[in-house]
Motif scaffolding. Structure first.
Motif, PDB file in Angstrom:
ATOM      1  N   ALA A 222     -17.663  -3.286   9.342  1.00  0.00           N
ATOM      2  CA  ALA A 222     -16.268  -3.239   8.921  1.00  0.00           C
ATOM      3  C   ALA A 222     -15.626  -4.603   9.100  1.00  0.00           C
ATOM      4  O   ALA A 222     -15.929  -5.322  10.052  1.00  0.00           O
ATOM      5  CB  ALA A 222     -15.506  -2.199   9.730  1.00  0.00           C
ATOM      6  N   ARG A 223     -14.778  -4.947   8.156  1.00  0.00           N
ATOM      7  CA  ARG A 223     -13.952  -6.136   8.292  1.00  0.00           C
ATOM      8  C   ARG A 223     -12.513  -5.668   8.333  1.00  0.00           C
ATOM      9  O   ARG A 223     -12.079  -4.902   7.483  1.00  0.00           O
ATOM     10  CB  ARG A 223     -14.163  -7.069   7.098  1.00  0.00           C
ATOM     11  CG  ARG A 223     -13.111  -8.156   6.951  1.00  0.00           C
ATOM     12  CD  ARG A 223     -13.341  -8.931   5.656  1.00  0.00           C
ATOM     13  NE  ARG A 223     -12.297  -9.893   5.388  1.00  0.00           N
ATOM     14  CZ  ARG A 223     -11.145  -9.619   4.764  1.00  0.00           C
ATOM     15  NH1 ARG A 223     -10.895  -8.377   4.379  1.00  0.00           N
ATOM     16  NH2 ARG A 223     -10.254 -10.566   4.538  1.00  0.00           N
ATOM     17  N   ILE A 224     -11.811  -6.100   9.376  1.00  0.00           N
ATOM     18  CA  ILE A 224     -10.407  -5.703   9.505  1.00  0.00           C
ATOM     19  C   ILE A 224      -9.575  -6.977   9.527  1.00  0.00           C
ATOM     20  O   ILE A 224      -9.711  -7.793  10.446  1.00  0.00           O
ATOM     21  CB  ILE A 224     -10.170  -4.924  10.820  1.00  0.00           C
ATOM     22  CG1 ILE A 224     -11.089  -3.704  10.891  1.00  0.00           C
ATOM     23  CG2 ILE A 224      -8.709  -4.531  10.948  1.00  0.00           C
ATOM     24  CD1 ILE A 224     -11.217  -3.127  12.294  1.00  0.00           C
ATOM     25  N   TRP A 225      -8.760  -7.167   8.519  1.00  0.00           N
ATOM     26  CA  TRP A 225      -7.845  -8.311   8.507  1.00  0.00           C
ATOM     27  C   TRP A 225      -6.511  -7.809   9.037  1.00  0.00           C
ATOM     28  O   TRP A 225      -5.984  -6.820   8.548  1.00  0.00           O
ATOM     29  CB  TRP A 225      -7.696  -8.877   7.092  1.00  0.00           C
ATOM     30  CG  TRP A 225      -6.862 -10.130   7.074  1.00  0.00           C
ATOM     31  CD1 TRP A 225      -5.501 -10.190   7.049  1.00  0.00           C
ATOM     32  CD2 TRP A 225      -7.330 -11.474   7.114  1.00  0.00           C
ATOM     33  NE1 TRP A 225      -5.090 -11.502   7.079  1.00  0.00           N
ATOM     34  CE2 TRP A 225      -6.184 -12.319   7.117  1.00  0.00           C
ATOM     35  CE3 TRP A 225      -8.600 -12.068   7.160  1.00  0.00           C
ATOM     36  CZ2 TRP A 225      -6.283 -13.718   7.145  1.00  0.00           C
ATOM     37  CZ3 TRP A 225      -8.687 -13.454   7.191  1.00  0.00           C
ATOM     38  CH2 TRP A 225      -7.542 -14.270   7.186  1.00  0.00           C
ATOM     39  N   LEU A 226      -5.978  -8.491  10.049  1.00  0.00           N
ATOM     40  CA  LEU A 226      -4.753  -8.016  10.678  1.00  0.00           C
ATOM     41  C   LEU A 226      -3.536  -8.503   9.897  1.00  0.00           C
ATOM     42  O   LEU A 226      -3.462  -9.664   9.512  1.00  0.00           O
ATOM     43  CB  LEU A 226      -4.667  -8.506  12.122  1.00  0.00           C
ATOM     44  CG  LEU A 226      -5.840  -8.115  13.034  1.00  0.00           C
ATOM     45  CD1 LEU A 226      -5.596  -8.625  14.450  1.00  0.00           C
ATOM     46  CD2 LEU A 226      -6.042  -6.613  13.047  1.00  0.00           C
ATOM     47  N   SER A 227      -2.590  -7.601   9.698  1.00  0.00           N
ATOM     48  CA  SER A 227      -1.384  -7.995   8.972  1.00  0.00           C
ATOM     49  C   SER A 227      -0.487  -8.840   9.871  1.00  0.00           C
ATOM     50  O   SER A 227       0.293  -9.654   9.380  1.00  0.00           O
ATOM     51  CB  SER A 227      -0.637  -6.754   8.492  1.00  0.00           C
ATOM     52  OG  SER A 227      -0.318  -5.922   9.578  1.00  0.00           O
ATOM     53  N   LYS A 372       0.954  -8.227   4.370  1.00  0.00           N
ATOM     54  CA  LYS A 372       0.526  -6.852   4.113  1.00  0.00           C
ATOM     55  C   LYS A 372      -0.518  -6.817   2.998  1.00  0.00           C
ATOM     56  O   LYS A 372      -1.468  -6.045   3.063  1.00  0.00           O
ATOM     57  CB  LYS A 372       1.731  -5.979   3.722  1.00  0.00           C
ATOM     58  CG  LYS A 372       2.460  -5.393   4.932  1.00  0.00           C
ATOM     59  CD  LYS A 372       3.799  -4.797   4.555  1.00  0.00           C
ATOM     60  CE  LYS A 372       3.652  -3.407   3.959  1.00  0.00           C
ATOM     61  NZ  LYS A 372       4.964  -2.811   3.626  1.00  0.00           N
ATOM     62  N   ALA A 375      -3.897  -7.719   4.216  1.00  0.00           N
ATOM     63  CA  ALA A 375      -4.535  -6.780   5.142  1.00  0.00           C
ATOM     64  C   ALA A 375      -5.040  -5.505   4.477  1.00  0.00           C
ATOM     65  O   ALA A 375      -5.511  -4.614   5.160  1.00  0.00           O
ATOM     66  CB  ALA A 375      -3.553  -6.429   6.258  1.00  0.00           C
ATOM     67  N   VAL A 376      -4.905  -5.397   3.158  1.00  0.00           N
ATOM     68  CA  VAL A 376      -5.416  -4.189   2.498  1.00  0.00           C
ATOM     69  C   VAL A 376      -6.616  -4.549   1.635  1.00  0.00           C
ATOM     70  O   VAL A 376      -6.712  -5.660   1.124  1.00  0.00           O
ATOM     71  CB  VAL A 376      -4.328  -3.481   1.650  1.00  0.00           C
ATOM     72  CG1 VAL A 376      -3.224  -2.961   2.553  1.00  0.00           C
ATOM     73  CG2 VAL A 376      -3.770  -4.403   0.581  1.00  0.00           C
ATOM     74  N   PRO A 377      -7.539  -3.611   1.466  1.00  0.00           N
ATOM     75  CA  PRO A 377      -8.792  -3.952   0.784  1.00  0.00           C
ATOM     76  C   PRO A 377      -8.681  -4.118  -0.732  1.00  0.00           C
ATOM     77  O   PRO A 377      -9.531  -4.753  -1.330  1.00  0.00           O
ATOM     78  CB  PRO A 377      -9.718  -2.772   1.131  1.00  0.00           C
ATOM     79  CG  PRO A 377      -8.840  -1.660   1.575  1.00  0.00           C
ATOM     80  CD  PRO A 377      -7.583  -2.269   2.091  1.00  0.00           C
ATOM     81  N   PHE A 378      -7.632  -3.520  -1.346  1.00  0.00           N
ATOM     82  CA  PHE A 378      -7.502  -3.629  -2.796  1.00  0.00           C
ATOM     83  C   PHE A 378      -6.060  -3.972  -3.149  1.00  0.00           C
ATOM     84  O   PHE A 378      -5.147  -3.588  -2.426  1.00  0.00           O
ATOM     85  CB  PHE A 378      -7.887  -2.300  -3.476  1.00  0.00           C
ATOM     86  CG  PHE A 378      -9.233  -1.801  -3.071  1.00  0.00           C
ATOM     87  CD1 PHE A 378     -10.382  -2.374  -3.582  1.00  0.00           C
ATOM     88  CD2 PHE A 378      -9.352  -0.769  -2.141  1.00  0.00           C
ATOM     89  CE1 PHE A 378     -11.639  -1.926  -3.184  1.00  0.00           C
ATOM     90  CE2 PHE A 378     -10.597  -0.312  -1.736  1.00  0.00           C
ATOM     91  CZ  PHE A 378     -11.741  -0.895  -2.257  1.00  0.00           C
ATOM     92  N   PRO A 379      -5.852  -4.664  -4.262  1.00  0.00           N
ATOM     93  CA  PRO A 379      -4.479  -5.032  -4.621  1.00  0.00           C
ATOM     94  C   PRO A 379      -3.676  -3.827  -5.107  1.00  0.00           C
ATOM     95  O   PRO A 379      -4.239  -2.812  -5.506  1.00  0.00           O
ATOM     96  CB  PRO A 379      -4.672  -6.040  -5.753  1.00  0.00           C
ATOM     97  CG  PRO A 379      -6.007  -5.726  -6.333  1.00  0.00           C
ATOM     98  CD  PRO A 379      -6.834  -5.179  -5.219  1.00  0.00           C
ATOM     99  N   GLY A 380      -2.371  -3.993  -5.050  1.00  0.00           N
ATOM    100  CA  GLY A 380      -1.472  -2.940  -5.509  1.00  0.00           C
ATOM    101  C   GLY A 380      -0.059  -3.383  -5.234  1.00  0.00           C
ATOM    102  O   GLY A 380       0.175  -4.551  -4.932  1.00  0.00           O
ATOM    103  N   ARG A 381       0.895  -2.457  -5.357  1.00  0.00           N
ATOM    104  CA  ARG A 381       2.293  -2.839  -5.109  1.00  0.00           C
ATOM    105  C   ARG A 381       2.893  -1.984  -4.002  1.00  0.00           C
ATOM    106  O   ARG A 381       2.532  -0.823  -3.845  1.00  0.00           O
ATOM    107  CB  ARG A 381       3.114  -2.779  -6.388  1.00  0.00           C
ATOM    108  CG  ARG A 381       3.368  -1.397  -6.945  1.00  0.00           C
ATOM    109  CD  ARG A 381       3.766  -1.481  -8.400  1.00  0.00           C
ATOM    110  NE  ARG A 381       2.657  -1.991  -9.196  1.00  0.00           N
ATOM    111  CZ  ARG A 381       2.810  -2.724 -10.301  1.00  0.00           C
ATOM    112  NH1 ARG A 381       4.004  -3.014 -10.755  1.00  0.00           N
ATOM    113  NH2 ARG A 381       1.764  -3.155 -10.962  1.00  0.00           N
ATOM    114  N   TRP A 382       3.797  -2.605  -3.249  1.00  0.00           N
ATOM    115  CA  TRP A 382       4.500  -1.918  -2.179  1.00  0.00           C
ATOM    116  C   TRP A 382       5.892  -1.533  -2.677  1.00  0.00           C
ATOM    117  O   TRP A 382       6.459  -2.218  -3.527  1.00  0.00           O
ATOM    118  CB  TRP A 382       4.647  -2.819  -0.950  1.00  0.00           C
ATOM    119  CG  TRP A 382       3.342  -3.202  -0.326  1.00  0.00           C
ATOM    120  CD1 TRP A 382       2.645  -4.354  -0.540  1.00  0.00           C
ATOM    121  CD2 TRP A 382       2.568  -2.440   0.613  1.00  0.00           C
ATOM    122  NE1 TRP A 382       1.479  -4.357   0.205  1.00  0.00           N
ATOM    123  CE2 TRP A 382       1.412  -3.197   0.926  1.00  0.00           C
ATOM    124  CE3 TRP A 382       2.742  -1.192   1.224  1.00  0.00           C
ATOM    125  CZ2 TRP A 382       0.446  -2.740   1.822  1.00  0.00           C
ATOM    126  CZ3 TRP A 382       1.777  -0.749   2.112  1.00  0.00           C
ATOM    127  CH2 TRP A 382       0.641  -1.524   2.399  1.00  0.00           C
TER     128      TRP A 382
END
Lengths: 633, 602
Positions: A222-227, A372, A375-382
């Protein structure tokens, strides 16, 4: 418990919470809870009983399933299922392989027509299909089950029936309509008010060949990138760290993947790796510095690195458990990417991919990246920024729903949070008081409203609505002297401003001086003859004043005709009632009743009981051919 | 030894610590629905290891703690039932049964000779059967096994009732099921057990009910791989479990373990093929999949502008502006995002409705005031939890009849993308915070306006009767009590359908069925001192799903148990559907709460 977006946490301490917490903790650490349950399907045996056919039908999936949406995906005449699951696959398609399908069913899409009283989607429309002496009924539902929306197409199985006798749609407003031209096996669009079934033009998608589900094997990597970067405590025992970013790597001499990983790392030029051996945790020397160095050197790593103690492991593990729901043992190997400020930015559980780590090192220096998004594995919108969440907006939301107590409570808590230190400037404080004043004024709490409006003005002397509403509140509370003084102040700056003249008239009306008020509204209309609030107020005074000397039915009707032309007036029960009062005063009770009943129609829909009661009383009065005058109820 | 990986030996929450059990009478039923299966203890993977000092501390597991003697018995008897199960699966019956039967074990046939046929698919033991013929237990099992030409796929034997009998013996009711492709047998066995040394042995077994279902093999096929497996976003995201993502995405992104994510189907581009919008937990983008003419999925989420990364649970397609294409409502943490469908696969945010006192779950739309546009209702399940969104469990008080949940909201469509909260104005504010999970509209009393049923967790459901057609007022009154649909239970889902083709909409409600709950809630120790009504309500909590027959006079009768559709396990969505086109509405139920596989973690 918090009822608000201010972000308080529920209070801990109750037995319930302890127990829920205990349960949650067990789940965090890997326990199942009502897991491995198989989905169910019950076959209806002629309405008399059901048989559990979950397995026989092949629908007994062991997934943790959640949503179910039905549709005939391939238009082959039977119902297929799309489901969401908690376990993989999290979206699943179960195709109905009914061999007889296509002959023993029929499907309909209902399309409403506002001319016929129905929205296009025809939610709630009910179709009654008669065949072989049986009526079968289905309704269009927009959303049902749990978090699910099935197709709007109504699918009817027909069993042994090979002929459809009758199709009747009961549209949501209650009107029934028969549709002609349907046959077994068809797919039809039924448009309201046409009476004719139209065969759907869509051919449906090609029937796809079934292939076996190929789920990837679970992986511990697992790779965890911290926000948000994680600081490590200062008092940790760490080897000397070079300047710039570093990769802390936990390893042991008996851990084969560690050694392979070290070798891969060693092959990369300039990778700032700091190897940390974990074999001497307890303080005794299981492996010597010399032995460790030899292993590292043979892997192509120059850095001597160091040895971990239990505290270091605890702190590193804590960085994960504070941020990641799943609580699992820290594996070997594990690596931690630190930026130049010695803060943890990324964590790699198990063997790290060299290419990923090299890319992540570069990512450290990127500045224009939303933490943010990183720190997420795939792009998208908040949705950040889409919702207005400042206290005024939250309070407006509450007030829109009629939750004035919640709005007041929320604003007061916001005030308490801001305290004397209004970081957003006085403006914000003033706005909050302004809204609090409005809420209290609507509730008839004039003194409290006056107090809030004063504070609003103190916070922002430019806030004109606060001045106006303070003036009106003063008048409503009977503080005539101060109210009139405020009016004088307002008018001093611009004597011919119709807004201020209107406030002056409102003040007179609130103080009970209807003659002065009427004169005031007339002077407003002399400047702007389309000033609706003045027209409405004047009409009302002319029609309903307790003073016969002020009332003037003929003039009131003339004003009322203007008023009726105002935008939205014909659907506004308050204005319609004022118009009705004018007709009544002029002796035209037929029109008065007509307008009052119009008003009632709108008020009934969503109006409160008190207002409806008053209006109903007025209608009785008009039926007795009596006009309404202030003070008689 | 450094290479130690400690794991749970059993996940049974029924047997938590004494403190939890004793302090938590109220919660125990939910706890007791916990799985009764052991996860295989994992051995460390080759070459990987746990860092010493990071192992998990586990609570002692002893079913006897807390005073549930019958639970200790149950656990022991279950191991014997498991042996019977394996005997049937392996086919090695005599060998596997050694040590299960007591001396002189009395058994009836387990496959009846006289079966009553229901259509061509179902055969049952006739309900009026007094005595099923005797048979040796081994022979009875052999006959059961002989129904299957190949190895059965699964079998299960669950104790749904246990009571002490004479001389320290125990009577159990066992729900038994065994199946292979196209065939399954559902039975109830009444078993008496006697204790010999530390083992419980079968003294007698009697067939109480028997149902044999045969349908053409492969009635449903998993076509996920065919329809979606070629889409990269689908493979990467949906072929991984929630647990996988829980190990990689921070809690603050909004992800939690529950997996309460739903889906919505509609034809968004007018090509006659229906498309799918699916919600994802926080940190994973929601997806919109277009239905290609070849039947496969095409990801259009980013292009359409609907790839929300926020946690969303429910969404709904509804043509809110009556222009002929479905617009989209998405329930996010802060409230509802309203998106207009512009055609050409483009959606635009045109409004938002903040939900300051609830967290959006199911959404359902209808025209409540007959002004020809769609209004919508949002279940606000739980009060907003503040910044930490990872609380898996709500905090109901009291557990079995809670009214401290989030606030639901009914929005009136005012045109031009304006919506007004009319919850309070329409009388729906009453009993409006009952942990509502699901909502569905229907004119159940055929009076010409739409009424709303709510499935509420931890207690009473609501049936809001609309008064519009009677009085011209959009006013809702909760008539669940008078109508007989209170269904005090953990309500998860609801759907309407006419199961008996009598023209009246009936109601199916998804709840929880718990074998353990059914065992325990009838024991004298359970809620000792509580009145019969409260005890009954708790038993009802474990009783499973309800089928409410609409009797046509504004009232309903729960026929779920009688008709055999209450055992839906820990249910989530449930839905009427005529699966076999025979003209009668069948029922499908999604279930299972949390199954944590060994995902390779140490």
């Amino acid at each position: 418990m918090s009822q608000s977006p201010l972000g308080e946490e529920p209070e801990p301490g109750s037995t319930y919470l302890d127990a829920f917490g205990e349960l949650a903790q067990r789940i965090r650490t890997g326990a199942s809870f009502s897991g491995r349950e198989r989905n169910c399907a019950f076959l209806n045996l002629g309405g008399e009983s059901f048989a559990d056919a979950s397995a026989a039908l092949g629908l007994d999936l062991a997934q943790d399933s959640r949503g179910i949406a039905l549709c005939d995906w391939d238009h082959d005449g039977d119902i297929d299922l799309w489901m969401t699951n908690r376990t993989a696959p999290r979206l699943q398609f179960m195709r109905n392989e009914n061999a007889a399908a296509g002959k023993n069913s029929v499907a309909f899409l209902l399309v409403g027509d506002p001319q016929g009283g129905s929205p296009l989607d025809a939610a709630g429309a009910r179709l009654v299909l008669s065949a072989s002496g049986t009526d079968r009924v289905q309704t269009v539902h927009l959303g049902d089950g749990f978090l699910s929306q099935s197709s709007r197409w109504l699918h009817f199985g027909l069993g042994e029936s090979d002929k459809i006798d009758r199709v009747v749609v009961h549209w949501p407003a209650g009107n029934a309509e028969e549709f002609e031209g349907t046959e077994t096996g068809g797919r039809y669009v039924l448009k309201q008010l046409t009476g004719k079934a139209v065969a759907s033009q869509s051919k449906g998608s090609r029937v796809i060949e079934i292939r076996e589900l190929e789920l990837p094997k679970p992986t511990a990597l697992a790779r965890i990138w911290l926000s948000e970067p994680a600081d490590l405590p200062n008092n940790l025992t760490l080897p000397h760290l070079p300047n710039g970013p570093v990769l802390l790597n936990l390893w042991a001499s008996w851990c084969a993947p560690c050694l392979a990983e070290l070798k891969a790392f060693g092959a990369v030029d300039g990778l700032p790796i700091v190897p940390i051996n974990i074999e001497n945790l307890e303080g005794n020397e299981v492996i010597s510095a010399k032995e460790a160095k030899a292993i590292l050197n043979s892997a192509g790593i120059e850095q001597a690195g160091g040895f971990a103690d239990t505290k270091l492991i605890e702190e590193l593990n804590k960085v994960i458990t504070d941020r990641i729901y799943r609580h699992r043992n820290l594996p070997l190997p594990a690596s931690f990417l630190l930026d130049k400020n010695r803060r943890i930015r990324a964590i790699y559980k198990g063997k790290g991919e060299v290419a990923t780590i090299v890319a992540d090192l570069e990512k450290l220096s990127e500045v224009n990246i939303n933490p943010k998004d990183a720190a997420v594995p795939f792009p998208g919108r908040w949705s950040d920024g889409i919702f207005k969440k400042h206290p005024i907006a939250v309070a407006s939301t509450y007030r829109e729903g009629g939750y004035d107590d919640d709005a007041r409570d929320y604003l007061q808590r916001s005030l308490a949070k801001i305290g004397g230190e209004d970081t957003g400037g006085n403006l914000r404080l003033a706005d909050i008081h302004m809204r609090l004043g409005d809420i209290d004024r609507d509730a008839g709490k004039h003194e409290s409203a006056i107090n809030h409006y004063r504070q609003a003005i103190a916070g922002n002397p430019q806030l004109m609505p606060a001045r106006i509403f303070l003036t009106l509140s003063l008048a409503e509370a009977g503080h005539s002297k101060e109210a009139l003084q405020m009016v004088a102040n307002l008018k001093a700056a611009s004597p011919d401003n119709p807004n201020f003249l209107n406030v002056e008239a409102d003040v007179h009306r609130a103080l009970g001086d209807e003659a002065q008020a009427a004169a005031g509204y007339r002077s407003v209309l002399a400047i702007n003859h389309r000033y609706i609030p003045a027209i409405e107020a004047l009409t009302s005074i002319l029609a309903t004043s307790a003073d016969a000397g002020i009332r003037d039915g003929v003039a009131a009707v003339k004003m009322a005709e203007h008023l009726g032309g105002a935008p939205g007036a014909r659907a506004n029960p308050r204005i319609l009632l004022t118009i009705a009062d004018a007709y009544a005063e002029a002796g035209n009770f037929k029109m008065a009743l007509h307008e009052a009943e119009n008003a009632l129609k709108y008020l009934l829909l969503y109006g409160d009981d008190q207002k409806i009661g008053r209006l109903q009383k007025r209608i009785i009065l008009f039926k007795e051919k009596k006009p309404y005058h202030v003070g008689q109820d | 030894m450094l290479l130690v990986s400690v794991r749970a030996e059993c996940d049974n929450f029924a047997i938590m610590t004494r403190r939890a059990l004793q302090a938590l009478l109220l919660f125990s039923l939910a706890l007791l629905t916990a799985c009764e299966k052991k996860e295989p203890a994992t051995t460390p993977r080759e070459g990987e290891a746990a860092v010493p000092g990071t192992e998990l501390e586990l609570l002692p597991d002893d079913p006897g703690e807390g005073g549930w003697e019958t639970e200790t018995w149950s656990a022991a008897i279950q191991t014997q039932l498991n042996r019977i199960k394996s005997a049937l699966l392996d086919g090695n019956i005599e060998l596997a049964l050694a040590g299960v039967e007591a001396e002189g074990c009395q058994s009836t046939r387990l496959v009846p000779k006289n079966k009553q046929q229901f259509g061509d698919r179902v055969a049952r033991l006739p309900a009026d059967t007094k005595d099923v013929p005797a048979e040796s237990f081994t022979q009875a099992l052999v006959e059961l096994r002989e129904l299957f030409s190949q190895s059965p796929r699964h079998a299960s034997a669950k104790i749904v009732g246990i009571s002490p009998a004479v001389n320290g013996k125990a009577d159990t009711r066992v729900a038994f099921q065994i199946d292979a492709a196209g065939i399954q047998v559902n039975s109830q066995w009444n078993c008496r057990w006697q204790k010999e040394d530390s083992n419980w042995k079968l003294e007698s077994i009697r067939l109480a009910t028997y149902e044999e279902v045969r349908v053409p093999a492969g009635a449903f096929a998993d076509a996920t791989e065919s329809a979606a497996g070629r889409d990269a976003t689908f493979r990467e995201q949906f072929y991984r479990s929630q647990d996988h993502w829980m190990a990689r995405i921070e809690m603050r992104m909004g992800i939690d373990i529950s997996g309460w994510q739903g889906l919505a189907i509609a034809d968004i581009d007018g090509d006659g093929l229906e498309d799918i919008y699916v919600s994802q937990p926080g940190g994973l983008p929601n997806r919109l999949y277009r239905h290609r003419p070849d039947g496969t999925l095409e990801d259009v989420s980013a292009k359409a502008g609907v790839d929300w990364l926020d946690t969303t649970h429910g969404s709904l397609f509804a043509d809110l502006d009556n222009d002929g294409d479905p617009d989209l409502l998405v329930g996010a943490a802060d409230g509802i995002i309203v998106m207009e469908n512009h055609g050409d696969l483009q959606f635009e945010v045109v409004a938002t409705k903040l939900l300051p006192a609830g967290l959006a779950y199911s959404i359902a739309a209808a025209d409540i005031d007959q002004d020809c546009d769609l209004d919508f209702f949002v279940c606000g399940y739980t009060p907003r939890a503040g910044v930490s969104r990872h609380h898996v469990f709500a905090h109901p008080v009291p557990f079995h009849d809670a009214n401290n949940g989030g606030r639901n909201a009914l929005f009136r469509n005012d045109g031009d993308w304006r919506f007004t909260d009319v919850t309070r104005a329409t009388g729906m504010e009453e009993k409006n915070t009952r942990f509502s999970y699901a909502a569905t509209w229907e004119d159940y009393d055929l009076d010409g306006d739409l009424d709303l049923y709510l499935a509420n967790d931890f207690g009473r459901n609501s049936l809001y009767l609309n008064d519009f057609s009677q009085s011209g007022r959009v006013r809702f009154t909760d008539v669940a009590e008078e109508a007989g649909v209170v269904d005090i239970a953990p309500g998860m889902s609801a759907c309407w359908g006419d199961y008996n083709n009598d023209g009246h909409a009936d109601l199916y409600v998804g709840n929880m069925f718990s074998s353990a709950g059914n065992r325990i809630a009838v024991q004298p120790e359970f809620l000792a001192g509580a009145d019969a009504e409260t005890r009954g309500e708790f038993l009802r909590h474990a009783g499973g799903n309800s089928l409410f027959k609409n009797t046509g006079d504004g009232k309903f009768a729960d026929v779920g148990k009688q008709l055999g559709v209450s055992g839906g396990r820990w249910a989530w969505s449930s839905k009427f559907a005529d699966l076999d086109n025979d003209g009668w509405q069948d029922i499908v139920v999604a279930n299972g709460f949390i199954t944590q596989e060994d995902t390779g973690d140490l």
